[in-house]
Design a protein around this motif. Sequence first.
Motif, short mmCIF file in Angstrom:
data_model
loop_
_atom_site.label_atom_id
_atom_site.label_comp_id
_atom_site.label_asym_id
_atom_site.label_seq_id
_atom_site.Cartn_x
_atom_site.Cartn_y
_atom_site.Cartn_z
N LEU A 92 0.81 -1.22 0.00
CA LEU A 92 0.00 0.00 0.00
C LEU A 92 0.84 1.27 0.00
O LEU A 92 0.36 2.33 -0.39
CB LEU A 92 -0.91 0.03 1.24
CG LEU A 92 -1.99 -1.03 1.35
CD1 LEU A 92 -2.63 -0.97 2.73
CD2 LEU A 92 -3.04 -0.85 0.26
N ILE A 93 2.10 1.15 0.45
CA ILE A 93 2.88 2.38 0.66
C ILE A 93 4.26 2.32 0.04
O ILE A 93 5.04 3.27 0.19
CB ILE A 93 3.00 2.72 2.16
CG1 ILE A 93 3.84 1.66 2.89
CG2 ILE A 93 1.64 2.86 2.82
CD1 ILE A 93 4.22 2.06 4.33
N ASN A 94 4.62 1.24 -0.65
CA ASN A 94 5.98 1.12 -1.17
C ASN A 94 6.11 1.77 -2.54
O ASN A 94 5.16 2.35 -3.07
CB ASN A 94 6.43 -0.34 -1.18
CG ASN A 94 5.65 -1.18 -2.18
OD1 ASN A 94 4.85 -0.69 -2.97
ND2 ASN A 94 5.86 -2.49 -2.12
N ALA A 95 7.29 1.65 -3.13
CA ALA A 95 7.56 2.28 -4.43
C ALA A 95 7.15 1.40 -5.61
O ALA A 95 7.45 1.74 -6.76
CB ALA A 95 9.04 2.65 -4.55
N MET A 96 6.48 0.27 -5.33
CA MET A 96 5.86 -0.56 -6.37
C MET A 96 6.87 -1.22 -7.30
O MET A 96 6.52 -1.65 -8.40
CB MET A 96 4.86 0.26 -7.21
CG MET A 96 3.69 0.79 -6.42
SD MET A 96 2.89 2.21 -7.21
CE MET A 96 3.86 3.55 -6.55
N ILE A 97 8.13 -1.32 -6.92
CA ILE A 97 9.17 -1.79 -7.83
C ILE A 97 9.14 -3.32 -7.94
O ILE A 97 9.14 -4.02 -6.93
CB ILE A 97 10.55 -1.31 -7.36
CG1 ILE A 97 10.62 0.22 -7.47
CG2 ILE A 97 11.66 -1.95 -8.17
CD1 ILE A 97 11.86 0.82 -6.84
N TYR A 98 9.13 -3.80 -9.19
CA TYR A 98 9.10 -5.24 -9.44
C TYR A 98 10.51 -5.76 -9.66
O TYR A 98 11.09 -5.58 -10.73
CB TYR A 98 8.22 -5.55 -10.65
CG TYR A 98 8.14 -7.04 -10.95
CD1 TYR A 98 7.66 -7.92 -9.98
CD2 TYR A 98 8.54 -7.57 -12.17
CE1 TYR A 98 7.57 -9.28 -10.23
CE2 TYR A 98 8.46 -8.93 -12.43
CZ TYR A 98 7.97 -9.78 -11.46
OH TYR A 98 7.90 -11.13 -11.70
N VAL A 99 11.06 -6.37 -8.63
CA VAL A 99 12.39 -6.98 -8.70
C VAL A 99 12.33 -8.31 -7.94
O VAL A 99 11.74 -8.38 -6.86
CB VAL A 99 13.47 -6.07 -8.08
CG1 VAL A 99 14.78 -6.82 -7.89
CG2 VAL A 99 13.71 -4.85 -8.98
N ARG A 100 12.94 -9.33 -8.50
CA ARG A 100 12.90 -10.66 -7.87
C ARG A 100 14.16 -10.98 -7.07
O ARG A 100 14.12 -11.83 -6.19
CB ARG A 100 12.77 -11.73 -8.95
CG ARG A 100 11.52 -11.63 -9.81
CD ARG A 100 11.68 -12.57 -10.98
NE ARG A 100 10.49 -12.62 -11.82
CZ ARG A 100 10.45 -13.28 -12.97
NH1 ARG A 100 11.52 -13.91 -13.43
NH2 ARG A 100 9.34 -13.29 -13.69
N GLY A 101 15.28 -10.33 -7.40
CA GLY A 101 16.55 -10.73 -6.83
C GLY A 101 17.38 -11.48 -7.85
O GLY A 101 17.06 -11.51 -9.04
N GLN A 102 18.43 -12.10 -7.39
CA GLN A 102 19.35 -12.83 -8.28
C GLN A 102 19.16 -14.33 -8.11
O GLN A 102 18.90 -14.80 -6.99
CB GLN A 102 20.80 -12.44 -7.95
CG GLN A 102 21.09 -10.96 -8.15
CD GLN A 102 22.40 -10.52 -7.51
OE1 GLN A 102 23.15 -11.32 -6.96
NE2 GLN A 102 22.66 -9.21 -7.56
N PRO A 103 19.30 -15.10 -9.18
CA PRO A 103 19.19 -16.57 -9.05
C PRO A 103 20.09 -17.13 -7.97
O PRO A 103 19.70 -18.08 -7.26
CB PRO A 103 19.59 -17.06 -10.44
CG PRO A 103 19.21 -15.95 -11.36
CD PRO A 103 19.49 -14.70 -10.58
#
Length: 539
Positions: A92-103
Amino acid sequence: MSDVVDYIVVGAGPGGCATAVRLAQARPDRTVALLETGPARTSILSDVPLGIAALVAFRGRHNYAYQTVPQPELGGRRGFQPRGRGLGGSSLINAMIYVRGQPEDYDGWAEAGCTGWSWAEVLPYFKRAEDNARGGDALHGAGGALRVEDLREDNPATDAFVEAAMQCGYPHNPDFNGAVQEGVGRYQVFQKNGSRFNAARAYLGKGYPNLMVIADAPCAGVLFEETRATGVRYHREGAEHRLIARHEVVLAAGAFGTPQLLMASGIGPAAHLRDHGIPVVYDAPEVGANLQDHIDYTIGMRTGADGLFGLSAATVLQGAGALGPWRKRGRGMLTTNVAEAGGFVKSDPLLDRPDLQLHFCLGIVDDHNRKMHLGRGYSLHVCALRPHSRGEVRLASADTRVAPLIDPRFLSDPRDMETLVKGAKLAQRIVAAPALAALKGRPLYGTGRDEEAALRALIRDHADTIYHPVGTCRMGDDPASVVDPRLRVRGVIGLRVADASIMPSLISGNTQAPTAMIGERAADLILGVNGGAGERLAA
């Protein structure tokens, strides 16, 4: 639906929403209750992506706005820990960034004994959850619950950052969730038609007849018959209620809320529980331990260049004029998530993968935007992706409505300071590159060309979280771990955890997508389904 259901899920963040809806969808013959402390309705500030500038900074209906205990390595300052409150949790309050991380993050989990959590095994869950506007492929999903889009407006300041980073030798990367994470570019975001697409909207939007959502209901603790979890206690409308689970209880209250609930329920370090008058169900010393978070340093620059925001009459007038285009067409300045671009880079070229993350923000972000400055500007954040420091969460009270004691112990391992200093030097080079230098910015703190000793002082004075706490209910195959690789809480029966607290080590990036993945996988583990073979959950 009655006060007896088949499954209870506590916490309606990305992990809890995914778990509850996947269970309800897969087993229409069984009932699921989703319990959430905060309100059911969002505010317009949450729906408007630019509203993050106000939501993060202040305590309110949608923000717990926790503080840490004093941090010795940050000059005794109390850190700020905003966390989302309501259906959707921190989405509800974050920057909405879509990142999964590294394998390598997930392969590291598997190598440490977390069977079933390697990159090859979690990728199907990321894909199943994803609805990427670019379409599906070997690494991306289309048609899932979580809508992922490119930002809808081009911004000249964002262009300048990407160009400046490339001028420093960093490659352009159009997809941080593609084959390679390293590089700089624009982030994809959890948005739909220019509005925030929070986890509740993604998962709960369709509605299911066998899913009961109970908002404004702080959970007081888990009920036990000997060592079997049988339900929960919760507060609502001035009274305490009980909800019974025929099968399982799942905690998804986050890296702070879940260990707090476990300890308040009698699962945790025995001496600590006794100090608060809590009967011990199971002595679990690691509950609340292993807290990890991304420590972040920010360079703030004052400049009136085009595309930037700030505390100014011009920004207020622009925002008022942008409300109409946003409501009608989902266009305009209000669609920005502020942290439009960034990157993943190495503090040392000899490293095998990035250990620093950049976030470029279209405004001056000083102390989480709690310190306001007249005029416009921009900020360049740099954080250490894989911190060595470990903190803890402990109870301040047996009452879960009282905020827990949060101690990240930032920079307690000196290696984190060394990484952050290298990151700060790197960020200074990018700010000084021709494309950003053309914006003629003036540093908020320091000179912009600070040497190492000055950078260390600036870090101690200004560094803080970039909002990715994890690890306080560590998953593992060893007896000391809080949950096993099937997310079952050790020492008891019928209780699991499905949120970022289970991460044995912090992933290399933002945590919303990985937390939803954990929720997706938790549902399959409860149902006995392996390998992401369940049907895709449509938006």
